[in-house]
Scaffold this active site. Sequence first.
Site, PDB file in Angstrom:
ATOM      1  N   ALA A 255      33.045  18.251 -11.371  1.00  0.00           N
ATOM      2  CA  ALA A 255      32.985  16.982 -12.096  1.00  0.00           C
ATOM      3  C   ALA A 255      32.461  17.125 -13.527  1.00  0.00           C
ATOM      4  O   ALA A 255      32.783  16.309 -14.394  1.00  0.00           O
ATOM      5  CB  ALA A 255      32.112  16.000 -11.316  1.00  0.00           C
TER       6      ALA A 255
ATOM      7  N   HIS B 221      40.351  19.151  -3.290  1.00  0.00           N
ATOM      8  CA  HIS B 221      39.865  17.861  -2.794  1.00  0.00           C
ATOM      9  C   HIS B 221      40.891  16.744  -2.957  1.00  0.00           C
ATOM     10  O   HIS B 221      40.562  15.565  -2.852  1.00  0.00           O
ATOM     11  CB  HIS B 221      38.541  17.486  -3.482  1.00  0.00           C
TER      12      HIS B 221
ATOM     13  N   VAL C 184      30.324  22.438 -21.147  1.00  0.00           N
ATOM     14  CA  VAL C 184      31.648  23.066 -21.001  1.00  0.00           C
ATOM     15  C   VAL C 184      32.586  22.685 -22.148  1.00  0.00           C
ATOM     16  O   VAL C 184      33.452  23.468 -22.525  1.00  0.00           O
ATOM     17  CB  VAL C 184      32.317  22.694 -19.655  1.00  0.00           C
TER      18      VAL C 184
HETATM   19  P1  OAD Z   1      28.247  17.569  -9.152  1.00  0.00           P
HETATM   20  O1  OAD Z   1      27.934  16.224  -9.672  1.00  0.00           O
HETATM   21  O2  OAD Z   1      27.584  18.006  -7.901  1.00  0.00           O
HETATM   22  O3  OAD Z   1      27.935  18.661 -10.248  1.00  0.00           O
HETATM   23  C1  OAD Z   1      28.398  18.525 -11.561  1.00  0.00           C
HETATM   24  C2  OAD Z   1      27.603  19.474 -12.433  1.00  0.00           C
HETATM   25  O4  OAD Z   1      28.166  19.422 -13.737  1.00  0.00           O
HETATM   26  C3  OAD Z   1      26.138  19.108 -12.566  1.00  0.00           C
HETATM   27  O5  OAD Z   1      25.356  20.213 -12.118  1.00  0.00           O
HETATM   28  C4  OAD Z   1      25.931  18.860 -14.077  1.00  0.00           C
HETATM   29  O6  OAD Z   1      24.765  19.504 -14.559  1.00  0.00           O
HETATM   30  C5  OAD Z   1      27.126  19.530 -14.679  1.00  0.00           C
HETATM   31  N1  OAD Z   1      27.645  18.905 -15.905  1.00  0.00           N
HETATM   32  C6  OAD Z   1      27.853  17.599 -16.190  1.00  0.00           C
HETATM   33  N2  OAD Z   1      28.413  17.443 -17.404  1.00  0.00           N
HETATM   34  C7  OAD Z   1      28.529  18.692 -17.933  1.00  0.00           C
HETATM   35  C8  OAD Z   1      29.017  19.218 -19.170  1.00  0.00           C
HETATM   36  N3  OAD Z   1      29.506  18.417 -20.134  1.00  0.00           N
HETATM   37  N4  OAD Z   1      28.977  20.563 -19.344  1.00  0.00           N
HETATM   38  C9  OAD Z   1      28.488  21.383 -18.375  1.00  0.00           C
HETATM   39  N5  OAD Z   1      28.030  20.943 -17.196  1.00  0.00           N
HETATM   40  C10 OAD Z   1      28.043  19.625 -16.971  1.00  0.00           C
HETATM   41  O7  OAD Z   1      29.854  17.634  -9.035  1.00  0.00           O
HETATM   42  P2  OAD Z   1      30.733  18.727  -8.260  1.00  0.00           P
HETATM   43  O8  OAD Z   1      30.064  20.041  -8.207  1.00  0.00           O
HETATM   44  O9  OAD Z   1      32.089  18.651  -8.816  1.00  0.00           O
HETATM   45  O10 OAD Z   1      33.664  16.040  -3.279  1.00  0.00           O
HETATM   46  O11 OAD Z   1      30.729  18.087  -6.824  1.00  0.00           O
HETATM   47  C11 OAD Z   1      31.456  18.676  -5.800  1.00  0.00           C
HETATM   48  C12 OAD Z   1      32.005  17.656  -4.855  1.00  0.00           C
HETATM   49  O12 OAD Z   1      30.979  16.757  -4.445  1.00  0.00           O
HETATM   50  C13 OAD Z   1      33.028  16.741  -5.445  1.00  0.00           C
HETATM   51  O13 OAD Z   1      34.301  17.341  -5.537  1.00  0.00           O
HETATM   52  C14 OAD Z   1      33.037  15.599  -4.481  1.00  0.00           C
HETATM   53  C15 OAD Z   1      31.553  15.443  -4.249  1.00  0.00           C
HETATM   54  O14 OAD Z   1      31.241  15.073  -2.963  1.00  0.00           O
HETATM   55  C16 OAD Z   1      34.634  15.310  -2.725  1.00  0.00           C
HETATM   56  O15 OAD Z   1      35.032  14.284  -3.238  1.00  0.00           O
HETATM   57  C17 OAD Z   1      35.190  15.871  -1.464  1.00  0.00           C
END
Ligand code: OAD
Length: 248
Positions: free
Chosen positions: A22, A118, A235
């Site tokens: 995300a 997903h 990023v």
């Molecule tokens: P998370 O919200 O868990 O992690 C997103 C990470 O991105 C966080 O650690 C932030 O620090 C980082 N972040 C935000 N903006 C950023 C930027 N501009 N540059 C660098 N880093 C940044 O989201 P995911 O890891 O994608 O699942 O979550 C995984 C899954 O959890 C999702 O796909 C969803 C959710 O449950 C399903 O929908 C099945």
Amino acid sequence: QERTALARSIARADSVVAMTGAGVSTASGIPDFRSEDGIWTKYDPDDFHISRFRADPEGFWRERVEMVREVFGGDVVPNAAHEALADLEAAGHLDTLVTQNVDGLHQAAGNEDPIEIHGNGRRVVCTECDHRFDVGPVMERVEDGEAPPTCTRCGGLLKPDVVLFGERLPRDDLVRARTVSRNADVFLAVGSSLTVEPAASLPRHAVESGGTLCIVNLDPTDLSDIATYDFRADVAELLPGLVEDLSR
Ligand code: OAD
Ligand code: ZN
């Protein structure tokens, strides 16, 4: 400097895989899940569980429409991070893109065939006949009071074409993602907390098979310990810089 060293590893690699979360879409105005303003601060993850969908499809859909309108409210377009990943692919430096995101922004930026482990929230799927439809018209029907919406072909219940908690990931996509991860010389894990399985295991597979793991994320991740490169960076800044390094 670290980024230049990473660029050299990528230039030398036979196979480069990137997995996004995300965090690559926050610069497009879509909140992530686990940060301070994340989606889980406003919505209950239990409402995104398949058992909730089955028990109360009407309530599920009503809340879904509200959430989508709030989260995807305006026109959502790719940002510099998406563009950089598309540039890397076009330049032959990125072999496979795996994404946990369901926003479709990688295709919009020009990546050919991302593995969407997903699913994709721009589609809905019929739970009876598996036919897929665009989400737009279905959203309108729900807003006009048709909840839960049903399939225009068979009358079955429609579900967003995304993986809800408690659901399996699409099998073929997961197998493909595991295979490319094991074969990756360089694995880029970008904008993900790396906390949700089985996605979080993909970078681990890469490292176990001798690949170089590079993490780009604002916050520390669960796999930062085993990463060769661990950039605590935006990023939307680091990835364009990497593209520049590689084009020198
Ligand atoms: P998370 O919200 O868990 O992690 C997103 C990470 O991105 C966080 O650690 C932030 O620090 C980082 N972040 C935000 N903006 C950023 C930027 N501009 N540059 C660098 N880093 C940044 O989201 P995911 O890891 O994608 O699942 O979550 C995984 C899954 O959890 C999702 O796909 C969803 C959710 O449950 C399903 O929908 C099945
Ligand atoms: Zn159907």
